[in-house]
Design a protein around this motif. Structure first.
Motif, PDB file in Angstrom:
ATOM      1  N   PHE A   1       0.843  -1.196   0.000  1.00 35.07           N
ATOM      2  CA  PHE A   1       0.000   0.000   0.000  1.00 35.07           C
ATOM      3  C   PHE A   1       0.879   1.248   0.000  1.00 35.07           C
TER       4      PHE A   1
ATOM      5  N   CYS B   1       0.493   4.958  -1.652  1.00 33.40           N
ATOM      6  CA  CYS B   1      -0.351   5.893  -2.399  1.00 33.40           C
ATOM      7  C   CYS B   1       0.506   7.022  -2.973  1.00 33.40           C
TER       8      CYS B   1
ATOM      9  N   THR C   1      -7.941   7.772   0.967  1.00 37.15           N
ATOM     10  CA  THR C   1      -9.237   7.096   1.015  1.00 37.15           C
ATOM     11  C   THR C   1      -9.629   6.595  -0.374  1.00 37.15           C
TER      12      THR C   1
ATOM     13  N   TYR D   1      -7.388   3.681  -1.376  1.00 31.91           N
ATOM     14  CA  TYR D   1      -7.804   2.475  -0.655  1.00 31.91           C
ATOM     15  C   TYR D   1      -9.051   1.869  -1.310  1.00 31.91           C
ATOM     16  N   ASN D   2     -10.060   2.665  -1.540  1.00 33.69           N
ATOM     17  CA  ASN D   2     -11.307   2.163  -2.126  1.00 33.69           C
ATOM     18  C   ASN D   2     -11.090   1.605  -3.535  1.00 33.69           C
TER      19      ASN D   2
ATOM     20  N   ILE E   1      -3.046  -5.372   4.553  1.00 33.70           N
ATOM     21  CA  ILE E   1      -2.004  -4.386   4.324  1.00 33.70           C
ATOM     22  C   ILE E   1      -0.976  -4.600   5.429  1.00 33.70           C
TER      23      ILE E   1
ATOM     24  N   ARG F   1       1.234   0.791   6.687  1.00 35.32           N
ATOM     25  CA  ARG F   1       0.105   1.479   7.315  1.00 35.32           C
ATOM     26  C   ARG F   1       0.403   2.919   7.703  1.00 35.32           C
TER      27      ARG F   1
ATOM     28  N   PHE G   1      -1.906   5.680   6.726  1.00 28.01           N
ATOM     29  CA  PHE G   1      -3.171   5.899   7.399  1.00 28.01           C
ATOM     30  C   PHE G   1      -3.050   6.876   8.565  1.00 28.01           C
TER      31      PHE G   1
ATOM     32  N   SER H   1      -9.013   5.618  11.363  1.00 26.89           N
ATOM     33  CA  SER H   1      -8.381   4.565  10.578  1.00 26.89           C
ATOM     34  C   SER H   1      -8.164   3.292  11.384  1.00 26.89           C
TER      35      SER H   1
ATOM     36  N   LEU I   1      -8.828  -0.681  10.433  1.00 24.90           N
ATOM     37  CA  LEU I   1      -8.017  -1.558   9.608  1.00 24.90           C
ATOM     38  C   LEU I   1      -7.606  -2.814  10.363  1.00 24.90           C
TER      39      LEU I   1
END
Length: 137
Positions: free
Chosen positions: A75, A77, A92, A95-96, A117, A122, A125, A132, A135
């Protein structure tokens, strides 16, 4: 959705039938899925190179390593994901979108695995605050 398999379709289909661990990269637009047996590519940048994709394009893919029991999502981003400037909204959305794309691919290949994840990823987050904590560990 186009599935590209390394070293070839027949070999990867045999791996899938045996539920071998796979390394998978799914383009953010959901159109391209690159995959191979984990032992044939080892890392996502190597997977990309095996398909002639520039390794610096790694941040254009959702990255996962999966077998029939677990799927670990790398993960990360990107700062420019969907041109969303607000970090919380960007993470967000990432993630979606990633959850949807990865779940679809895993279902398509018959790997009904828990998507997780790893803890080391993490940190993204933290920007989301206390909400969050839902998770899974």
């Amino acid at each position: 959705m186009t599935y590209k398999k390394y070293p070839d379709e027949k070999t990867v289909d045999e791996y899938i039938a045996k539920k071998e661990p796979l390394i998978i990269a799914i383009s953010f637009d959901g159109e391209t899925v690159l995959m191979s047996r984990l032992d044939d590519s080892f890392e996502h940048h190597i997977l990309l190179a095996n398909f002639g994709v520039n390794q610096t394009d790694i941040d254009k893919y959702f990255r996962v390593i999966a077998d029939n029991n677990t799927a670990e999502w790398t993960f990360v981003c990107p700062q420019d994901y969907c041109n969303i400037s607000d970090r919380k909204n960007r993470i967000t959305r990432f993630y979606n979108d990633g959850f949807t794309a990865i779940s679809r691919v895993l279902s398509d290949i018959g790997y009904f695995a828990d998507l997780t994840i790893p803890r080391r990823y993490r940190r993204h987050f933290d920007a989301m605050g206390d909400d969050s904590t839902y998770l899974p560990y």
